[in-house]
Design a protein around this motif. Sequence first.
Motif, PDB file in Angstrom:
ATOM      1  N   LYS A 365       0.836  -1.201   0.000  1.00  0.00           N
ATOM      2  CA  LYS A 365       0.000   0.000   0.000  1.00  0.00           C
ATOM      3  C   LYS A 365       0.866   1.245   0.000  1.00  0.00           C
ATOM      4  CE  LYS A 365      -3.843  -2.103   2.558  1.00  0.00           C
ATOM      5  NZ  LYS A 365      -4.703  -2.019   3.765  1.00  0.00           N
ATOM      6  N   PHE A 366       0.358   2.268  -0.716  1.00  0.00           N
ATOM      7  CA  PHE A 366       1.021   3.567  -0.763  1.00  0.00           C
ATOM      8  C   PHE A 366       0.085   4.582  -0.126  1.00  0.00           C
ATOM      9  CE2 PHE A 366       2.561   0.857  -4.063  1.00  0.00           C
ATOM     10  CZ  PHE A 366       3.927   1.077  -4.102  1.00  0.00           C
ATOM     11  N   LYS A 367       0.552   5.215   0.952  1.00  0.00           N
ATOM     12  CA  LYS A 367      -0.300   6.128   1.699  1.00  0.00           C
ATOM     13  C   LYS A 367       0.365   7.486   1.859  1.00  0.00           C
ATOM     14  CE  LYS A 367      -2.773   2.670   4.487  1.00  0.00           C
ATOM     15  NZ  LYS A 367      -3.154   2.281   5.868  1.00  0.00           N
ATOM     16  N   ALA A 368      -0.465   8.467   2.179  1.00  0.00           N
ATOM     17  CA  ALA A 368       0.036   9.818   2.451  1.00  0.00           C
ATOM     18  C   ALA A 368      -0.776  10.428   3.578  1.00  0.00           C
ATOM     19  CB  ALA A 368      -0.035  10.688   1.201  1.00  0.00           C
ATOM     20  N   GLU A 369      -0.090  11.007   4.553  1.00  0.00           N
ATOM     21  CA  GLU A 369      -0.748  11.694   5.669  1.00  0.00           C
ATOM     22  C   GLU A 369      -0.165  13.093   5.802  1.00  0.00           C
ATOM     23  OE1 GLU A 369      -0.665   9.584   9.297  1.00  0.00           O
ATOM     24  OE2 GLU A 369      -1.541   7.738   8.484  1.00  0.00           O
ATOM     25  N   LYS A 370      -1.055  14.049   6.005  1.00  0.00           N
ATOM     26  CA  LYS A 370      -0.625  15.437   6.125  1.00  0.00           C
ATOM     27  C   LYS A 370      -0.531  15.797   7.607  1.00  0.00           C
ATOM     28  CE  LYS A 370      -1.464  19.700   3.531  1.00  0.00           C
ATOM     29  NZ  LYS A 370      -2.406  20.404   2.626  1.00  0.00           N
ATOM     30  N   PHE A 371       0.507  16.516   7.978  1.00  0.00           N
ATOM     31  CA  PHE A 371       0.655  16.923   9.372  1.00  0.00           C
ATOM     32  C   PHE A 371       1.324  18.288   9.427  1.00  0.00           C
ATOM     33  CE2 PHE A 371       4.597  14.847   8.295  1.00  0.00           C
ATOM     34  CZ  PHE A 371       5.585  15.555   8.996  1.00  0.00           C
ATOM     35  N   ARG A 372       1.198  18.907  10.587  1.00  0.00           N
ATOM     36  CA  ARG A 372       1.764  20.245  10.781  1.00  0.00           C
ATOM     37  C   ARG A 372       2.928  20.153  11.764  1.00  0.00           C
ATOM     38  NH1 ARG A 372      -0.003  25.533  10.365  1.00  0.00           N
ATOM     39  NH2 ARG A 372      -2.089  24.867   9.707  1.00  0.00           N
ATOM     40  N   GLU A 373       3.969  20.880  11.454  1.00  0.00           N
ATOM     41  CA  GLU A 373       5.116  20.991  12.342  1.00  0.00           C
ATOM     42  C   GLU A 373       5.512  22.455  12.417  1.00  0.00           C
ATOM     43  OE1 GLU A 373       9.581  19.560  11.916  1.00  0.00           O
ATOM     44  OE2 GLU A 373       8.272  17.855  12.371  1.00  0.00           O
ATOM     45  N   GLY A 374       5.199  23.084  13.531  1.00  0.00           N
ATOM     46  CA  GLY A 374       5.393  24.526  13.633  1.00  0.00           C
ATOM     47  C   GLY A 374       4.376  25.251  12.767  1.00  0.00           C
ATOM     48  N   ASN A 375       4.863  26.128  11.916  1.00  0.00           N
ATOM     49  CA  ASN A 375       3.986  26.871  11.006  1.00  0.00           C
ATOM     50  C   ASN A 375       3.948  26.268   9.603  1.00  0.00           C
ATOM     51  OD1 ASN A 375       3.393  28.769  13.025  1.00  0.00           O
ATOM     52  ND2 ASN A 375       5.269  29.935  12.565  1.00  0.00           N
ATOM     53  N   GLU A 376       4.541  25.112   9.428  1.00  0.00           N
ATOM     54  CA  GLU A 376       4.607  24.508   8.103  1.00  0.00           C
ATOM     55  C   GLU A 376       3.856  23.181   8.079  1.00  0.00           C
ATOM     56  OE1 GLU A 376       8.784  26.151   6.260  1.00  0.00           O
ATOM     57  OE2 GLU A 376       8.857  24.317   7.455  1.00  0.00           O
ATOM     58  N   ARG A 377       3.405  22.824   6.885  1.00  0.00           N
ATOM     59  CA  ARG A 377       2.702  21.553   6.682  1.00  0.00           C
ATOM     60  C   ARG A 377       3.585  20.605   5.885  1.00  0.00           C
ATOM     61  NH1 ARG A 377      -2.777  21.476   7.710  1.00  0.00           N
ATOM     62  NH2 ARG A 377      -3.719  23.489   8.245  1.00  0.00           N
ATOM     63  N   PHE A 378       3.466  19.339   6.220  1.00  0.00           N
ATOM     64  CA  PHE A 378       4.286  18.315   5.566  1.00  0.00           C
ATOM     65  C   PHE A 378       3.407  17.118   5.208  1.00  0.00           C
ATOM     66  CE2 PHE A 378       7.197  20.769   8.129  1.00  0.00           C
ATOM     67  CZ  PHE A 378       8.336  20.861   7.368  1.00  0.00           C
ATOM     68  N   PHE A 379       3.913  16.344   4.237  1.00  0.00           N
ATOM     69  CA  PHE A 379       3.310  15.052   3.911  1.00  0.00           C
ATOM     70  C   PHE A 379       4.251  13.951   4.402  1.00  0.00           C
ATOM     71  CE2 PHE A 379       0.878  17.291   0.532  1.00  0.00           C
ATOM     72  CZ  PHE A 379      -0.382  16.786   0.836  1.00  0.00           C
ATOM     73  N   GLU A 380       3.653  12.911   4.939  1.00  0.00           N
ATOM     74  CA  GLU A 380       4.414  11.695   5.229  1.00  0.00           C
ATOM     75  C   GLU A 380       3.933  10.616   4.270  1.00  0.00           C
ATOM     76  OE1 GLU A 380       5.788   9.432   9.163  1.00  0.00           O
ATOM     77  OE2 GLU A 380       3.693   8.996   8.636  1.00  0.00           O
ATOM     78  N   PHE A 381       4.773  10.264   3.312  1.00  0.00           N
ATOM     79  CA  PHE A 381       4.444   9.222   2.341  1.00  0.00           C
ATOM     80  C   PHE A 381       5.022   7.895   2.842  1.00  0.00           C
ATOM     81  CE2 PHE A 381       4.727  13.199  -0.051  1.00  0.00           C
ATOM     82  CZ  PHE A 381       3.469  13.208  -0.663  1.00  0.00           C
ATOM     83  N   SER A 382       4.254   6.843   2.702  1.00  0.00           N
ATOM     84  CA  SER A 382       4.712   5.545   3.200  1.00  0.00           C
ATOM     85  C   SER A 382       4.416   4.443   2.196  1.00  0.00           C
ATOM     86  CB  SER A 382       4.047   5.210   4.544  1.00  0.00           C
ATOM     87  OG  SER A 382       2.650   5.118   4.401  1.00  0.00           O
ATOM     88  N   VAL A 383       5.296   3.450   2.190  1.00  0.00           N
ATOM     89  CA  VAL A 383       5.135   2.243   1.378  1.00  0.00           C
ATOM     90  C   VAL A 383       5.093   1.077   2.365  1.00  0.00           C
ATOM     91  CG1 VAL A 383       6.093   0.794  -0.431  1.00  0.00           C
ATOM     92  CG2 VAL A 383       6.384   3.282  -0.542  1.00  0.00           C
ATOM     93  N   GLN A 384       3.932   0.439   2.481  1.00  0.00           N
ATOM     94  CA  GLN A 384       3.722  -0.601   3.490  1.00  0.00           C
ATOM     95  C   GLN A 384       3.512  -1.956   2.821  1.00  0.00           C
ATOM     96  OE1 GLN A 384       0.430   0.668   5.911  1.00  0.00           O
ATOM     97  NE2 GLN A 384       1.280   2.710   6.248  1.00  0.00           N
ATOM     98  N   ASP A 385       4.163  -2.980   3.380  1.00  0.00           N
ATOM     99  CA  ASP A 385       3.969  -4.343   2.878  1.00  0.00           C
ATOM    100  C   ASP A 385       3.694  -5.275   4.053  1.00  0.00           C
ATOM    101  OD1 ASP A 385       6.466  -5.801   3.839  1.00  0.00           O
ATOM    102  OD2 ASP A 385       7.397  -4.145   2.737  1.00  0.00           O
ATOM    103  N   ASN A 386       3.204  -6.449   3.724  1.00  0.00           N
ATOM    104  CA  ASN A 386       2.954  -7.457   4.762  1.00  0.00           C
ATOM    105  C   ASN A 386       3.880  -8.655   4.558  1.00  0.00           C
ATOM    106  OD1 ASN A 386       1.842  -8.432   2.444  1.00  0.00           O
ATOM    107  ND2 ASN A 386      -0.185  -8.869   3.290  1.00  0.00           N
ATOM    108  N   GLY A 387       5.153  -8.322   4.279  1.00  0.00           N
ATOM    109  CA  GLY A 387       6.149  -9.358   4.015  1.00  0.00           C
ATOM    110  C   GLY A 387       6.778  -9.923   5.274  1.00  0.00           C
ATOM    111  N   LYS A 388       8.045 -10.322   5.162  1.00  0.00           N
ATOM    112  CA  LYS A 388       8.719 -11.026   6.247  1.00  0.00           C
ATOM    113  C   LYS A 388       9.127 -10.108   7.390  1.00  0.00           C
ATOM    114  CE  LYS A 388      11.407 -14.380   5.427  1.00  0.00           C
ATOM    115  NZ  LYS A 388      12.528 -15.250   5.002  1.00  0.00           N
ATOM    116  N   GLY A 389       9.227  -8.810   7.134  1.00  0.00           N
ATOM    117  CA  GLY A 389       9.673  -7.900   8.181  1.00  0.00           C
ATOM    118  C   GLY A 389      11.164  -8.020   8.429  1.00  0.00           C
ATOM    119  N   MET A 390      11.636  -7.241   9.395  1.00  0.00           N
ATOM    120  CA  MET A 390      13.073  -7.206   9.675  1.00  0.00           C
ATOM    121  C   MET A 390      13.329  -7.274  11.171  1.00  0.00           C
ATOM    122  SD  MET A 390      14.339  -4.266   7.003  1.00  0.00           S
ATOM    123  CE  MET A 390      12.880  -3.270   7.279  1.00  0.00           C
ATOM    124  N   THR A 391      14.480  -7.798  11.514  1.00  0.00           N
ATOM    125  CA  THR A 391      14.908  -7.868  12.905  1.00  0.00           C
ATOM    126  C   THR A 391      15.582  -6.551  13.301  1.00  0.00           C
ATOM    127  OG1 THR A 391      17.074  -8.777  12.311  1.00  0.00           O
ATOM    128  CG2 THR A 391      15.263 -10.349  12.689  1.00  0.00           C
TER     129      THR A 391
END
Length: 461
Positions: A365-391
């Motif tokens: 899945k490809f997602k985007a979330e908008k958030f504010r930090e101080g007086n500026e706005r940012f996007f957090e883009f993420s690439v999520q999978d349900n694979g083996k994961g990592m240690t």
Amino acid sequence: MKIGGKFILTTTLLLTGTMTILSYGIVVSVSAIQKEDLKNQARVVENSAQRVALDALLQKDELQLVSYINFLKAQYPALSYAKIAWNYPPMIQNIELGKLSKSADIEERRFDIASPENPKRNVVMQFYIDRSILHKALAKSKAKLVQVILKIWLLSIIFGTLLAWVSAWALTLPLKSLAQVASQVGSGHLGAKLEWNSRDEIGALAYSFNQMSEKLKELDTMKKNFVSSVTHELRTPLGAMISLADLIKDKLNAEETPASKQSLDYVDRIEKNAKRLEQFINQLLDAAKIEQGKFTCSPQPTAIAPIVADLLSLFGPKAKEHNVQLSNEIPEESVAMADPDRIRQVFSNLISNALKFTPENGGIKFKAEKFREGNERFFEFSVQDNGKGMTEEDLKKLFQAFTQGKNSNAQGLSPAERGTGLGLYIVKSIVEAHGGKVAVRSTPGKGSAFSFTLKAVEKAA
């Protein structure tokens, strides 16, 4: 425990043990000396009383002897009771001075003094010394001595501990500085030096370390120059190979013979491997630019959703081949300050990694979330999978050049499919060049989520 703490603890324990033994020796020695002094005082008192008794006999003055015994009782409290038998005819009398103590620890001393003129004239004296009074005096003196020693002991421990702390600080300061510089070298800042001018062992260690760091820098520079030269030299013939492969494919497609079909398959394999090599060379060049500080980005208002959609169509056949579901949940209005080509490279690397470790019937899945930090706005883009994961061990190695986790080997991928270990390193460098941050969340057996931030804008230019 750190070296400084060990040094302070060892010094304090050594000082404490030494002071304790020394204090015990002083107390025992002084007590023995005081006991001997009391014995000497008793002998002095006895000898003095004998001399005075003899003088009193010669002078026929018993009051002189009585006065002196009273004086001794005042000066020597342990002399609790004295009994004098004055035998000087015609005067014969018994004189008692003081009261006989009921203490169980009474020492009796008796002596007989005869006149040299007439032996029948004599004085018999009995002294009763109360040892309990002597013991109390010794105990009181010993207690005062112990108090003084304890004060000296405490001050010595405090001063010694402070001195040990200062010594430990002076000893560990260059080691801490060396550890910091070594950490910089370990992080890739080769050539870092420790400025420490001393002629002791630490100075020699710093000198050797600086030589090693300088040598590593020289070797690293040679490696970078070699890689850069080789990759640049390879690009031209590789590009020619790909172009010629396309021309050969066009000619073979025009023919419809079994031999041409087989040749077409061979040429197709050549072209795929050449393109894979081209991609590797491009990654090497990007890594070289990053290390040399020549890696640049040109951020501009960029719509992210179309870039992801185009990449999904590109990677779609491969995902379908492995029965992996790709879903783009990035809103159309997600516009960020980004270099389109570089951000496309970021998503491409993240998609490629996710496909490697996502099992069949999995999803990305490809997602985007908008958030504010101080007086500026940012996007957090993420690439999520349900694979083996990592240690945790693998997570520590991420985003470092030419490093790969255990899953790359455990997944059963071929060397070509595993890649070079430069993808995430380039991703991190591109995002940071945009002023963003990269993060990863992963749970073994449940999958991973790579995310990065970009500054948000209201609409594309």
